[in-house]
Scaffold this motif. Sequence first.
Motif, PDB file in Angstrom:
ATOM      1  N   TYR A 140       2.760  45.073 -48.695  1.00  0.00           N
ATOM      2  CA  TYR A 140       2.486  45.520 -47.328  1.00  0.00           C
ATOM      3  C   TYR A 140       3.726  45.396 -46.442  1.00  0.00           C
ATOM      4  CZ  TYR A 140      -2.210  45.023 -49.113  1.00  0.00           C
ATOM      5  OH  TYR A 140      -3.334  45.150 -49.865  1.00  0.00           O
ATOM      6  N   ASP A 141       3.741  46.171 -45.345  1.00  0.00           N
ATOM      7  CA  ASP A 141       4.889  46.040 -44.440  1.00  0.00           C
ATOM      8  C   ASP A 141       4.572  45.164 -43.233  1.00  0.00           C
ATOM      9  OD1 ASP A 141       3.330  47.591 -42.835  1.00  0.00           O
ATOM     10  OD2 ASP A 141       4.730  49.269 -42.651  1.00  0.00           O
ATOM     11  N   SER A 142       3.330  44.692 -43.170  1.00  0.00           N
ATOM     12  CA  SER A 142       3.006  43.831 -42.031  1.00  0.00           C
ATOM     13  C   SER A 142       1.865  42.891 -42.382  1.00  0.00           C
ATOM     14  CB  SER A 142       2.614  44.684 -40.829  1.00  0.00           C
ATOM     15  OG  SER A 142       1.638  45.625 -41.203  1.00  0.00           O
ATOM     16  N   ILE A 143       1.927  41.695 -41.824  1.00  0.00           N
ATOM     17  CA  ILE A 143       0.856  40.735 -42.032  1.00  0.00           C
ATOM     18  C   ILE A 143       0.689  39.904 -40.776  1.00  0.00           C
ATOM     19  CG2 ILE A 143       2.410  39.012 -43.070  1.00  0.00           C
ATOM     20  CD1 ILE A 143      -0.114  38.241 -44.793  1.00  0.00           C
ATOM     21  N   SER A 144      -0.569  39.626 -40.439  1.00  0.00           N
ATOM     22  CA  SER A 144      -0.775  38.724 -39.313  1.00  0.00           C
ATOM     23  C   SER A 144      -1.475  37.482 -39.823  1.00  0.00           C
ATOM     24  CB  SER A 144      -1.598  39.392 -38.218  1.00  0.00           C
ATOM     25  OG  SER A 144      -2.775  39.920 -38.762  1.00  0.00           O
ATOM     26  N   ILE A 145      -1.151  36.378 -39.206  1.00  0.00           N
ATOM     27  CA  ILE A 145      -1.789  35.121 -39.576  1.00  0.00           C
ATOM     28  C   ILE A 145      -2.696  34.725 -38.421  1.00  0.00           C
ATOM     29  CG2 ILE A 145      -1.415  32.730 -40.224  1.00  0.00           C
ATOM     30  CD1 ILE A 145       1.353  33.678 -41.234  1.00  0.00           C
ATOM     31  N   VAL A 146      -3.979  34.689 -38.705  1.00  0.00           N
ATOM     32  CA  VAL A 146      -4.947  34.461 -37.644  1.00  0.00           C
ATOM     33  C   VAL A 146      -5.639  33.128 -37.854  1.00  0.00           C
ATOM     34  CG1 VAL A 146      -7.032  35.344 -36.559  1.00  0.00           C
ATOM     35  CG2 VAL A 146      -5.337  36.929 -37.447  1.00  0.00           C
ATOM     36  N   GLY A 147      -5.646  32.334 -36.822  1.00  0.00           N
ATOM     37  CA  GLY A 147      -6.341  31.052 -36.916  1.00  0.00           C
ATOM     38  C   GLY A 147      -7.691  31.143 -36.238  1.00  0.00           C
ATOM     39  N   LEU A 148      -8.707  30.576 -36.859  1.00  0.00           N
ATOM     40  CA  LEU A 148     -10.034  30.610 -36.258  1.00  0.00           C
ATOM     41  C   LEU A 148     -10.164  29.588 -35.128  1.00  0.00           C
ATOM     42  CD1 LEU A 148     -12.412  31.221 -39.268  1.00  0.00           C
ATOM     43  CD2 LEU A 148     -11.657  32.800 -37.508  1.00  0.00           C
ATOM     44  N   GLU A 149      -9.220  28.696 -35.076  1.00  0.00           N
ATOM     45  CA  GLU A 149      -9.238  27.676 -34.028  1.00  0.00           C
ATOM     46  C   GLU A 149      -7.819  27.154 -33.942  1.00  0.00           C
ATOM     47  OE1 GLU A 149      -9.966  26.015 -31.132  1.00  0.00           O
ATOM     48  OE2 GLU A 149     -11.989  26.474 -31.841  1.00  0.00           O
ATOM     49  N   LEU A 196       9.274  43.688 -43.916  1.00  0.00           N
ATOM     50  CA  LEU A 196       7.977  43.043 -43.690  1.00  0.00           C
ATOM     51  C   LEU A 196       7.981  42.358 -42.324  1.00  0.00           C
ATOM     52  CD1 LEU A 196       5.218  41.892 -44.801  1.00  0.00           C
ATOM     53  CD2 LEU A 196       6.549  39.925 -45.580  1.00  0.00           C
ATOM     54  N   CYS A 197       6.921  42.600 -41.555  1.00  0.00           N
ATOM     55  CA  CYS A 197       6.780  41.904 -40.272  1.00  0.00           C
ATOM     56  C   CYS A 197       5.659  40.887 -40.389  1.00  0.00           C
ATOM     57  CB  CYS A 197       6.419  42.872 -39.159  1.00  0.00           C
ATOM     58  SG  CYS A 197       7.725  44.006 -38.758  1.00  0.00           S
ATOM     59  N   ILE A 198       5.944  39.661 -40.028  1.00  0.00           N
ATOM     60  CA  ILE A 198       4.911  38.627 -40.045  1.00  0.00           C
ATOM     61  C   ILE A 198       4.594  38.269 -38.600  1.00  0.00           C
ATOM     62  CG2 ILE A 198       4.235  36.378 -40.919  1.00  0.00           C
ATOM     63  CD1 ILE A 198       6.459  36.548 -42.930  1.00  0.00           C
ATOM     64  N   ILE A 199       3.315  38.316 -38.271  1.00  0.00           N
ATOM     65  CA  ILE A 199       2.921  38.025 -36.900  1.00  0.00           C
ATOM     66  C   ILE A 199       2.096  36.744 -36.859  1.00  0.00           C
ATOM     67  CG2 ILE A 199       1.684  38.870 -34.879  1.00  0.00           C
ATOM     68  CD1 ILE A 199       4.201  40.471 -35.720  1.00  0.00           C
ATOM     69  N   ASP A 200       2.577  35.816 -36.056  1.00  0.00           N
ATOM     70  CA  ASP A 200       1.854  34.565 -35.866  1.00  0.00           C
ATOM     71  C   ASP A 200       0.901  34.761 -34.697  1.00  0.00           C
ATOM     72  OD1 ASP A 200       1.073  32.001 -35.976  1.00  0.00           O
ATOM     73  OD2 ASP A 200       2.927  31.135 -35.189  1.00  0.00           O
ATOM     74  N   GLY A 201      -0.352  34.519 -34.918  1.00  0.00           N
ATOM     75  CA  GLY A 201      -1.329  34.771 -33.862  1.00  0.00           C
ATOM     76  C   GLY A 201      -1.456  33.621 -32.902  1.00  0.00           C
ATOM     77  N   ALA A 202      -1.863  33.949 -31.690  1.00  0.00           N
ATOM     78  CA  ALA A 202      -2.135  32.897 -30.723  1.00  0.00           C
ATOM     79  C   ALA A 202      -3.608  32.525 -30.815  1.00  0.00           C
ATOM     80  CB  ALA A 202      -1.781  33.355 -29.322  1.00  0.00           C
ATOM     81  N   LEU A 203      -3.994  31.563 -30.020  1.00  0.00           N
ATOM     82  CA  LEU A 203      -5.358  31.037 -30.056  1.00  0.00           C
ATOM     83  C   LEU A 203      -6.393  32.147 -29.883  1.00  0.00           C
ATOM     84  CD1 LEU A 203      -7.246  28.501 -29.839  1.00  0.00           C
ATOM     85  CD2 LEU A 203      -6.832  28.612 -27.400  1.00  0.00           C
ATOM     86  N   SER A 204      -7.296  32.250 -30.815  1.00  0.00           N
ATOM     87  CA  SER A 204      -8.430  33.178 -30.748  1.00  0.00           C
ATOM     88  C   SER A 204      -8.039  34.611 -30.418  1.00  0.00           C
ATOM     89  CB  SER A 204      -9.444  32.738 -29.688  1.00  0.00           C
ATOM     90  OG  SER A 204      -9.643  31.390 -29.766  1.00  0.00           O
ATOM     91  N   ARG A 205      -6.879  35.019 -30.867  1.00  0.00           N
ATOM     92  CA  ARG A 205      -6.530  36.408 -30.610  1.00  0.00           C
ATOM     93  C   ARG A 205      -6.823  37.216 -31.857  1.00  0.00           C
ATOM     94  NH1 ARG A 205      -3.272  37.035 -25.943  1.00  0.00           N
ATOM     95  NH2 ARG A 205      -2.962  39.191 -26.434  1.00  0.00           N
ATOM     96  N   MET A 206      -8.098  37.516 -32.039  1.00  0.00           N
ATOM     97  CA  MET A 206      -8.496  38.248 -33.224  1.00  0.00           C
ATOM     98  C   MET A 206      -7.945  39.665 -33.197  1.00  0.00           C
ATOM     99  SD  MET A 206      -9.948  37.324 -35.847  1.00  0.00           S
ATOM    100  CE  MET A 206     -11.241  36.124 -35.877  1.00  0.00           C
ATOM    101  N   SER A 207      -7.727  40.194 -31.968  1.00  0.00           N
ATOM    102  CA  SER A 207      -7.354  41.600 -31.857  1.00  0.00           C
ATOM    103  C   SER A 207      -6.082  41.935 -32.614  1.00  0.00           C
ATOM    104  CB  SER A 207      -7.186  41.978 -30.394  1.00  0.00           C
ATOM    105  OG  SER A 207      -6.136  41.244 -29.835  1.00  0.00           O
ATOM    106  N   LEU A 208      -5.206  40.938 -32.801  1.00  0.00           N
ATOM    107  CA  LEU A 208      -3.960  41.284 -33.468  1.00  0.00           C
ATOM    108  C   LEU A 208      -4.147  41.392 -34.977  1.00  0.00           C
ATOM    109  CD1 LEU A 208      -1.484  38.933 -34.640  1.00  0.00           C
ATOM    110  CD2 LEU A 208      -3.045  37.865 -33.088  1.00  0.00           C
TER     111      LEU A 208
END
Lengths: 448, 340
Positions: B10-19, B139-151
């Motif tokens: 993949y060329d992009s991935i986001s890391i999403v935390g549930l909390e 590859l772009c890796i995106i670190d998510g902020a708190l509860s930002r599911m939209s990304l």
Amino acid sequence: MRLKSILDSPCGFRYIFEKLQLQSSLSRHLLMDTPMPHKPSDIAGIYEELREFKILFAKDGDLRSILASLQIKLSNLRDIRNTLTRLSAAATLDDIELFEIKNLAIINEDVRKLLNGKLLSIDFDSLEDVLNLLDPEGLKISSFYIYDSYDDELAVLRKKMKSGSKYQDELYYEASIIEDRVRGWLSRKIEKDVHLISSSLEKLARTDILLSKVLLLEELDFTIPLVSTGANRYNGMFNPYIKEMVEKEKREFQKVSVEFETSSPLLITGANMGGKTVVLKSLALCQYLFQFGFGVPAAGAEISPVEEVHFCIGDQQNIESGLSSFAAEITRIDAVLKSVYAGKKILALIDEPARTTNPLEGTALVTALIRILLDKKLLMVVTTHYNIENVECRRIRVKGLENGKMNYSLIEETGTKPPREALRIAASLGVDNRWLKEAENLLKEKTE
Amino acid sequence: MPFVRELLKYDSISIVGLEKNTGKTECLNYLIKRLPLDIMTVAVSSIGVDGERRDQVTRSSKPEILLRDGMLFGTSEQHYRSRRVTSELLDIGDERTSLGRVITARALCGGKVLLSGPSSTASLRRWMDDAIKNHNADLCIIDGALSRMSLASPVVSKSMILATGAALSANIKTLVTKTAFVVGLVNIPVTKIAAKKILETKDNGVWSIGENGDITPLGISSVLSYDKLDSSTISGTKAIFISGALTDRFLNTVCRESGDKEIELIVRDFTKIFVTPLNYNTFLKRGGKISVLKKSKLLAVCVNPTAPDGTRLDSDKLCHELEKEIGLPVYDIIKNEYEA
């Protein structure tokens, strides 16, 4: 008064401003913050530059081919005035600020190469020294960091950091001290050229503004007016916004010619729906455009610079601020008088003064206004429906209905009586006949 | 570690935390450490503020982002100034965030940085496009902020990693249920409907797709404002496409009015679903069907069995329970140093 304060004038300045193809937000800010010039020499100076740009960048101009590449370069222009202020205050710049100065230097050098020797009005200075300082390895790219070549010690440390497999805080700390030292002497070296950088920034923004004015001339079919003294003459004047609206409905906008001088106020009478207010709006718009050195919507124009433009037209704003429409209007006209008595050079454009009061007092107020301003050297145009008698002023009127069609052209009026066309126009709108019939009867009774 | 190899597709991935404190940043550092940077360029950024040295909410310590030589990163002016890495400044964005404009830079050797990237998904997408197009990022890796599911939306990134852990719930059973619900949403299948391409162009409104594939407006402008939707309105309907958010109320209405008729609900992607687990599960149990236009690939679920309040769950048990429930491999990357 700055340009931004007239953006929302009812004359429709914003419509023109939004059409400007400014490439950088810096130019936009600078233009909006420009105080209104009023000295004839200043305005003539702006037009001299604009004329040169027009010749060079017009569709058949010598430099038209480089217009697009010039615009791309200018679109990278950033507002770094804060950085320059800091630099003059002997601050040490950080990487972000040094990057921005390097970028400005690159844009300046590119534009200079494109334009120098071809323009008389703007002479770009060389920022080559600044650029060389910030591009020590001669890479000719816009990115920036504290390069190894700035300091031998730094180069050694960086090598050590790279060879180590783990991140070493200690080494980074040592390196950052050297980096700071480098930033310090870089800043002091660049500071010597801070005036050159400032003026380059201003010249690039000016180029952007002039280019957008030239494109506006083309797009809206504007003309560069002549600077005159004591008289405004317009030939084939139009209102760009209303013209666009009318043409959307597949009709033709009728251009008008009008002139007036400081020696005599001009009174415009004429039928309702005859475009009197549009004439006033266009006159106000043209005057503002002229003062700020834009092209004006006319086939030809001679305009006299003024210190203040008073555009008195019934609009919502004052009603919202709690004044009745009559109070708002009278206060505005009073401001005209105050400026005149203070000896200011002004243009006053007054749309149907005192129209919201009874015709008897209204007529007296308007007649008196024109009378006391007769010998004052101001440029003034007043529209009215009232019968203004015993005043020696120039009168013109909208030609009016001809064979059921409105002729908007302005003609000299010899009599003092306003034309009676209200009933005919109302009839052409198809309103209830019983009403108009009754009105006609009343009129007949009066004249009999 | 299998998912790193999978990620290369993949060329992009986001890391999403549930909390907060579910180990997002560890997960990011883990990835960075194992990616083959000698053959690829990796760009990393975050949405909004993240990567603070100290957690802004709970004041517990947080790990920093470790950059490797040659990596691209996007962070705000403020955090660029406080970076601890030798880096080359490549570009400055035009948009302003609360911490200044977003700087794009390249690390010239290893170091540490606090990430605070563009503040909206649209501007983040623009940053990623710029990194890929103008700076050759693979590859772009995106670190998510708190509860930002939209990304995690497939509009932003094509794949994702979900981080969950004791911070979400101290009870393994609740933790598993909550996580499984989100995993379920992420894994909602892409619709098989023929009119999919046309639906992608519908920016607003609620649309009905008939038996023969014709698309007509359902007669309500949004699922947030409608009076009623009776069975006659949806009688000839095979599927309903909701361009905006899917709400509990609308889901229940469709559930009620469709009777025994099988209606497929289509949403743009899983981030548009705003329904409670209870309603969602009821809908599915009654034979309801939900599908999406676009789906992002869930590569892995990572768990952090430790919570900032000191709770410590049994890592192996947690991984095992979660795996059993979601049918996907679950990793505790802090405890287990998996091989790449």
